[in-house]
Design a protein around this motif. Structure first.
Motif, PDB file in Angstrom:
ATOM      1  N   VAL A   1     -39.952 -94.752  33.065  1.00  0.00           N
ATOM      2  CA  VAL A   1     -41.010 -93.590  33.289  1.00  0.00           C
ATOM      3  C   VAL A   1     -41.653 -93.142  32.141  1.00  0.00           C
ATOM      4  O   VAL A   1     -41.012 -93.128  31.006  1.00  0.00           O
ATOM      5  CB  VAL A   1     -40.095 -92.366  33.699  1.00  0.00           C
ATOM      6  N   LYS A   2     -42.932 -93.294  32.297  1.00  0.00           N
ATOM      7  CA  LYS A   2     -43.909 -93.017  30.839  1.00  0.00           C
ATOM      8  C   LYS A   2     -44.977 -91.828  31.309  1.00  0.00           C
ATOM      9  O   LYS A   2     -45.440 -92.101  32.330  1.00  0.00           O
ATOM     10  CB  LYS A   2     -44.703 -94.409  30.485  1.00  0.00           C
ATOM     11  N   LYS A   3     -45.050 -91.097  30.233  1.00  0.00           N
ATOM     12  CA  LYS A   3     -46.073 -89.891  30.677  1.00  0.00           C
ATOM     13  C   LYS A   3     -46.449 -89.421  29.302  1.00  0.00           C
ATOM     14  O   LYS A   3     -45.934 -89.724  28.161  1.00  0.00           O
ATOM     15  CB  LYS A   3     -45.358 -88.500  31.182  1.00  0.00           C
ATOM     16  N   SER A   4     -47.655 -89.002  29.181  1.00  0.00           N
ATOM     17  CA  SER A   4     -48.423 -88.337  28.159  1.00  0.00           C
ATOM     18  C   SER A   4     -47.781 -87.244  27.551  1.00  0.00           C
ATOM     19  O   SER A   4     -47.119 -86.366  28.448  1.00  0.00           O
ATOM     20  CB  SER A   4     -49.698 -88.126  28.222  1.00  0.00           C
ATOM     21  N   ASP A   5     -47.723 -86.828  26.372  1.00  0.00           N
ATOM     22  CA  ASP A   5     -47.359 -85.454  25.941  1.00  0.00           C
ATOM     23  C   ASP A   5     -47.906 -84.354  26.907  1.00  0.00           C
ATOM     24  O   ASP A   5     -47.074 -83.391  27.109  1.00  0.00           O
ATOM     25  CB  ASP A   5     -47.596 -85.243  24.540  1.00  0.00           C
ATOM     26  N   ALA A   6     -49.120 -84.499  27.110  1.00  0.00           N
ATOM     27  CA  ALA A   6     -49.626 -83.351  28.028  1.00  0.00           C
ATOM     28  C   ALA A   6     -49.369 -83.120  29.401  1.00  0.00           C
ATOM     29  O   ALA A   6     -48.886 -82.084  29.834  1.00  0.00           O
ATOM     30  CB  ALA A   6     -51.177 -83.652  27.958  1.00  0.00           C
ATOM     31  N   ASP A   7     -48.802 -84.483  29.772  1.00  0.00           N
ATOM     32  CA  ASP A   7     -47.948 -84.308  31.262  1.00  0.00           C
ATOM     33  C   ASP A   7     -46.632 -83.750  31.032  1.00  0.00           C
ATOM     34  O   ASP A   7     -46.330 -83.149  31.737  1.00  0.00           O
ATOM     35  CB  ASP A   7     -47.956 -85.747  31.804  1.00  0.00           C
ATOM     36  N   TRP A   8     -45.789 -84.327  29.918  1.00  0.00           N
ATOM     37  CA  TRP A   8     -44.533 -83.601  29.772  1.00  0.00           C
ATOM     38  C   TRP A   8     -44.463 -82.269  29.683  1.00  0.00           C
ATOM     39  O   TRP A   8     -43.885 -81.406  30.001  1.00  0.00           O
ATOM     40  CB  TRP A   8     -43.829 -84.449  28.559  1.00  0.00           C
ATOM     41  N   ARG A   9     -45.533 -81.636  28.987  1.00  0.00           N
ATOM     42  CA  ARG A   9     -45.662 -80.242  28.528  1.00  0.00           C
ATOM     43  C   ARG A   9     -46.237 -79.535  29.796  1.00  0.00           C
ATOM     44  O   ARG A   9     -45.635 -78.577  29.974  1.00  0.00           O
ATOM     45  CB  ARG A   9     -46.928 -79.907  27.555  1.00  0.00           C
ATOM     46  N   ALA A  10     -46.727 -80.125  30.605  1.00  0.00           N
ATOM     47  CA  ALA A  10     -47.069 -79.585  31.838  1.00  0.00           C
ATOM     48  C   ALA A  10     -45.738 -79.560  32.976  1.00  0.00           C
ATOM     49  O   ALA A  10     -45.703 -78.636  33.747  1.00  0.00           O
ATOM     50  CB  ALA A  10     -48.185 -80.320  32.765  1.00  0.00           C
ATOM     51  N   GLN A  11     -44.912 -80.546  32.738  1.00  0.00           N
ATOM     52  CA  GLN A  11     -43.917 -80.529  33.355  1.00  0.00           C
ATOM     53  C   GLN A  11     -42.456 -79.597  33.002  1.00  0.00           C
ATOM     54  O   GLN A  11     -41.960 -78.996  33.765  1.00  0.00           O
ATOM     55  CB  GLN A  11     -43.397 -81.840  33.670  1.00  0.00           C
TER      56      GLN A  11
END
Length: 141
Positions: free
Chosen positions: A6-16
């Motif tokens: 599972v890989k996400k950008s920091d922006a995606d992690w911050r949104a979640q």
């Protein structure tokens, strides 16, 4: 560093994640002792990674270590928790991360109960509780 499925950008992690969850899981911060929602939580069920939902620990391995963080004597299954040497803060410790997404969970120490002798000291902000689903009572036919 492992190559996590599972890989996400920091922006995606911050949104979640909320701000504390992001700092703990993605920046290896630590919540203050006795402040997390699971340090004194004793319902039956399992604890999953807050980032990816991977089941990590079972309630039957949870114990009161007196340290102010949820403590477990074993991971739910072999290989689901990655161990990484952590040399920050002038110490040498073993950091534990979710093998599925790389989320920082906490640290593991060799002062836990038998049979493992290990204490997984985990941040509440890095996990979500999933209650045990009990089968409905059966009625005789």
């Amino acid at each position: 560093m492992s190559d996590y499925p599972v890989k996400k950008s920091d922006a995606d992690w911050r949104a979640q994640l909320d701000a504390t969850q992001f700092e703990v899981t993605r920046r290896a911060a630590t919540e203050r002792a006795f402040t997390g929602k699971y340090w004194d939580h004793w319902e039956r069920g399992s604890y999953a990674c807050v980032c990816c939902g991977e089941p990590l620990f079972a309630s039957d391995t949870k114990f009161d270590a007196g340290c102010g963080w949820p403590s477990y004597s074993a991971a739910l299954k072999a290989g689901i928790v990655e161990r990484v040497i952590d040399r920050t803060h002038g110490m040498v410790r073993v950091e534990v991360r979710c093998q599925n997404c790389g989320a920082h969970l906490g640290h593991v120490f060799d002062d836990g109960p038998e049979p493992t002798g290990e204490r997984f000291c985990i941040n509440s902000a890095s996990i979500d509780f999933k209650p045990e689903v009990l089968a409905p009572p059966t009625t005789p036919r």
